[in-house]
Design an enzyme around this catalytic site. Structure first.
Site, PDB file in Angstrom:
ATOM      1  N   ASP A  19       0.861  -1.177   0.000  1.00  0.00           N
ATOM      2  CA  ASP A  19       0.000   0.000   0.000  1.00  0.00           C
ATOM      3  C   ASP A  19       0.905   1.237   0.000  1.00  0.00           C
ATOM      4  O   ASP A  19       2.087   1.152   0.357  1.00  0.00           O
ATOM      5  CB  ASP A  19      -0.896  -0.036   1.248  1.00  0.00           C
ATOM      6  N   ASP A  21      -0.303   5.022   0.842  1.00  0.00           N
ATOM      7  CA  ASP A  21      -0.601   6.054   1.835  1.00  0.00           C
ATOM      8  C   ASP A  21      -0.473   5.532   3.262  1.00  0.00           C
ATOM      9  O   ASP A  21      -1.146   4.585   3.665  1.00  0.00           O
ATOM     10  CB  ASP A  21      -2.009   6.600   1.611  1.00  0.00           C
TER      11      ASP A  21
END
Length: 254
Positions: A19, A21
């Protein structure tokens, strides 16, 4: 006693999904997209203030689906009517100015560990595809899976091409990629900070909660998943686990 490492194997492709963020970088990448759009006069003060509030909330308390959905919808409106070339140039600019200084070096080092094992390392994120591709390219990763915006005659329409890559959709896309390249998901890895990525983490055999929000921390503890604090000690343990448990993939010579 010497550390035991898994023997090299030429079978299968191993994928490591990261991922972006609050996992690979501090904060939300879509905020920096809006910030650069403001610098270029594409949005006004009211828009950038709204994005700044979302960024503050995201860093302080983690991802809120309603707030992030609002931010992404506004980001789509910003890119509508812009050329693909202009947006890639914008993404290059925000990488240098905003994303690079906010990368978590600990997580970046983990991507390097997987690459050293011969794994394919993919970013998987709700941020726009053109931003995700720039980040992946600059870090020397295999590729990026992001939210796609429909383009017509070289101009972005501001409409989604498919779904926002968020929540269960990440698991769907990751599974699809694994099928296409012949990867066994039981051998694959995923890293995320958000409880929204529990479907993605559940889809692979090796899951790591990085800088995790409260809900993901609780779930990871119940499931016995590795929890990685962003610290030198946490990074050392995570790297040892990759060296010890991850399959080594030998690249065939052509």
């Amino acid at each position: 006693m010497p550390e035991v490492t898994s023997p090299p194997s030429s079978q299968n492709v191993v994928l490591a999904f990261f991922d972006v963020d609050n996992t690979l970088m501090r904060g939300a990448s879509v905020y920096y997209l809006a910030k650069e759009a403001w610098r270029r006069g594409m949005v006004g003060w009211r828009d950038i203030a709204r994005f700044a509030w979302h960024q503050f909330r995201f860093i302080a308390v983690g991802e809120n689906h309603k707030h992030m959905a609002s931010a992404r919808e506004r980001a789509l409106a910003i890119v509508g009517g812009q050329s693909e070339k202009t947006l890639f140039q914008l993404a290059e600019q925000i990488y240098e100015r905003d994303i690079l200084p906010n990368l978590w070096q600990e997580t970046v080092d983990l991507t390097r560990e997987h690459l050293a094992k011969g794994h394919e390392v993919w970013l998987i994120t709700a941020t726009p595809q053109f931003v995700a591709e720039v980040i992946a390219a600059r870090l020397g990763l295999t590729g990026a899976l992001g939210t796609r915006v429909h383009a017509k005659d070289g101009l972005l329409t501001g409409e989604l091409d498919g779904h926002v890559l968020h929540g269960a959709e990440k698991a769907v896309v990751a599974t699809g990629l694994a099928e296409r390249v012949g990867a066994d998901l039981a051998e694959c890895w995923a890293y995320s900070d958000s409880s929204n990525d529990i479907p993605l983490l559940s889809a692979v055999g090796n899951r790591v909660a990085v800088n995790a929000d409260a809900k993901l921390t609780s779930h990871a503890q119940k499931m016995g998943w590795q929890i990685l604090p962003l610290s030198r000690v946490g990074l050392t343990e995570a790297k040892k686990r990759v060296k010890r448990e991850a399959k080594t993939v030998r690249k065939s010579r052509r």
